[in-house]
Design a protein around this motif. Structure first.
Motif, PDB file in Angstrom:
ATOM      1  N   VAL A  59     -13.649  -0.316  55.686  1.00 52.64           N
ATOM      2  CA  VAL A  59     -14.485   0.118  56.107  1.00 52.64           C
ATOM      3  C   VAL A  59     -13.973   2.355  55.900  1.00 52.64           C
ATOM      4  CG1 VAL A  59     -16.525   0.862  58.291  1.00 52.64           C
ATOM      5  CG2 VAL A  59     -16.109  -1.199  57.133  1.00 52.64           C
ATOM      6  N   ILE A  61     -13.331   5.140  59.100  1.00 44.58           N
ATOM      7  CA  ILE A  61     -12.398   5.489  60.215  1.00 44.58           C
ATOM      8  C   ILE A  61     -12.773   6.973  60.582  1.00 44.58           C
ATOM      9  CG2 ILE A  61     -11.493   5.805  62.362  1.00 44.58           C
ATOM     10  CD1 ILE A  61     -10.542   2.561  60.731  1.00 44.58           C
ATOM     11  N   GLY A  77     -18.741   4.793  58.378  1.00 44.73           N
ATOM     12  CA  GLY A  77     -17.303   4.551  59.527  1.00 44.73           C
ATOM     13  C   GLY A  77     -17.892   4.538  60.263  1.00 44.73           C
ATOM     14  N   GLU A  78     -16.796   4.019  61.039  1.00 46.97           N
ATOM     15  CA  GLU A  78     -16.601   3.709  62.739  1.00 46.97           C
ATOM     16  C   GLU A  78     -15.865   5.058  63.243  1.00 46.97           C
ATOM     17  OE1 GLU A  78     -13.666   0.666  63.118  1.00 46.97           O
ATOM     18  OE2 GLU A  78     -14.922  -1.466  62.195  1.00 46.97           O
ATOM     19  N   LYS A  79     -15.943   4.778  64.668  1.00 46.12           N
ATOM     20  CA  LYS A  79     -15.788   6.180  64.616  1.00 46.12           C
ATOM     21  C   LYS A  79     -14.343   6.070  66.007  1.00 46.12           C
ATOM     22  CE  LYS A  79     -18.987   9.799  66.266  1.00 46.12           C
ATOM     23  NZ  LYS A  79     -20.215   9.956  66.797  1.00 46.12           N
ATOM     24  N   LYS A  80     -13.362   6.567  65.620  1.00 47.70           N
ATOM     25  CA  LYS A  80     -12.629   7.208  66.713  1.00 47.70           C
ATOM     26  C   LYS A  80     -12.789   8.425  67.562  1.00 47.70           C
ATOM     27  CE  LYS A  80     -10.826   3.224  66.237  1.00 47.70           C
ATOM     28  NZ  LYS A  80     -10.972   1.916  66.690  1.00 47.70           N
TER      29      LYS A  80
END
Length: 396
Positions: A59, A61, A77-80
């Motif tokens: 995935v 990021i 996507g994932e979030k940072k």
């Protein structure tokens, strides 16, 4: 493609090139290629660093600053989220801990400046995490330079507009000369610009018109204050480009040459014949490669074209690359026909467009450049845009 489909397509290309992931980075729109690929609206105001990591598998990021935490929300996507620079570095280190080869908008030794959009300090930072930074050049132009159907239609319209404008300009010059009406290089520029406006086309800068010795300067621009009158016997070069006034429209770009006489001088004819042979040779080289389904690199086309001029004894006076990529930008980010100013070893892709414009510029005499555009269809057919000039235009 949807964003998810595009990510999948990128991951396939990463696998094909043996790259573990693509780390897309921008700070204050210095990497316009990133904005284009990520689909960020041009009017969006972003002032903090962001990263978008597409791994070969898995995935994506998003890495964004706290005050611009929604910057990439339209993407999968994932979030940072980071606030302090130390946190940003920690996030990147964790992100890349299993990667060995990472693509970025970077060109070794800046061989292709159009790709080299990430600053050296950021490259250093990423390398400090123990990864090899490689160029995204092998695959990014699939997403920034391949034209869609509407863009191809706009390219064809722009090509027709340029042919009409060039023909109209020649006719107007000839008419003024035959009637004894004064006309200058600057007048010609204004006439062409007016034709564009009347037909709902636009251009990023004014067209060029150069007379006699001025045409030996490839980028000569006439001005109102220093306008030169066109007279019988003069050699004339006009360079013009435009695009439709609509979103994502594509430029076309041509150059034409003529003589305010009933026949050219032997010197003018000699140089014209060499330049036309070089242009034709380059075009046929590209066509032959695509017909054989073989890769053709931009630098190879330039070398083949330049060889014609060199063997004719005028290599020193061919002072620019053979051609440039064209998109909605006049000088696009895709493959250029260049082994002189840069070494562009990227392939020409189906669905892209480039100019083909060899020239010979003789200081103190005149310069001849012949330019049309080449659109490579998805099937590999090479189409000439803007028409072919096979002989010097005679105006008297």
């Amino acid at each position: 493609m949807t964003p998810s489909e595009r990510i999948g397509d990128v991951q396939n290309r990463l696998a094909d090139n043996g790259i573990d992931g693509w780390l897309i980075y921008d700070f204050q729109k210095r990497n316009e290629l990133a904005w284009e690929f990520l689909g960020i609206p041009a009017e969006r105001h972003l002032t903090r660093r962001f990263f978008y990591w597409i791994p070969q598998n898995g995935v994506p990021i998003k890495v964004v600053h706290e005050i611009e935490s929604t910057a990439l929300d339209h993407l999968p996507g994932e979030k940072k989220i980071y606030l302090r620079w130390q946190t940003l570095e920690e996030v990147l280190k964790e992100l890349l801990k299993h990667a060995k080869r990472v693509a970025m908008e970077y060109s070794p030794r800046c061989a292709v400046p159009y790709i080299s959009r990430v600053d050296g300090g950021t490259i250093d930072l990423v390398r400090d995490f123990g990864v090899e930074v490689v160029s995204s050049a092998p695959f990014i132009q699939y997403y920034t330079s391949v034209l869609d159907h509407a863009q191809v239609e706009s390219l064809l319209e722009a090509g027709r507009m340029l042919e009409e404008a060039a023909e109209g300009a020649w006719n107007w010059i000839a008419e003024c000369l035959s009637r004894g009406h004064p006309i200058t290089d600057f007048d010609v520029v204004q006439w062409i610009a007016g034709a564009f406006t009347a037909a709902n086309f636009e251009t990023e800068a004014a067209p060029h018109c150069a007379i006699n010795v001025d045409s030996a300067d490839p980028h000569f621009v006439p001005t109102r204050e220093k306008a030169r009158r066109i007279s019988a016997g003069d050699f004339i070069l006009i360079d013009l480009w435009c695009r439709k006034k609509q979103a994502h429209a594509v430029y076309a770009d041509i150059t034409r040459v003529g003589v305010a006489a009933s026949k050219p001088t032997s010197r003018q004819q000699e140089i014209f014949s060499i330049v036309r042979k070089a242009q034709k040779t380059a075009t046929e080289f590209i066509q032959a490669r695509f017909e054989k389904k073989q890769t053709v690199r931009g630098c190879e086309v330039d070398e083949v074209c330049r060889k014609v001029v060199v063997e004719a004894g005028y290599g020193r006076f061919f002072t620019h690359r053979t051609g440039h990529n064209i998109t909605s930008e006049l000088h696009g980010p895709g493959t250029h026909l260049d082994s002189l100013e840069t070494f562009d070893d990227r392939p020409l892709l189906p669905g892209t467009c480039c100019s083909c414009e060899p020239g010979i510029y003789l200081p103190g005499e005149f310069g001849i450049r012949l330019e049309y555009d080449l659109y490579i269809t998805p099937q590999g057919e090479v189409r000439i845009i803007g028409g072919i000039q096979d002989s010097l235009r005679l105006l008297l």
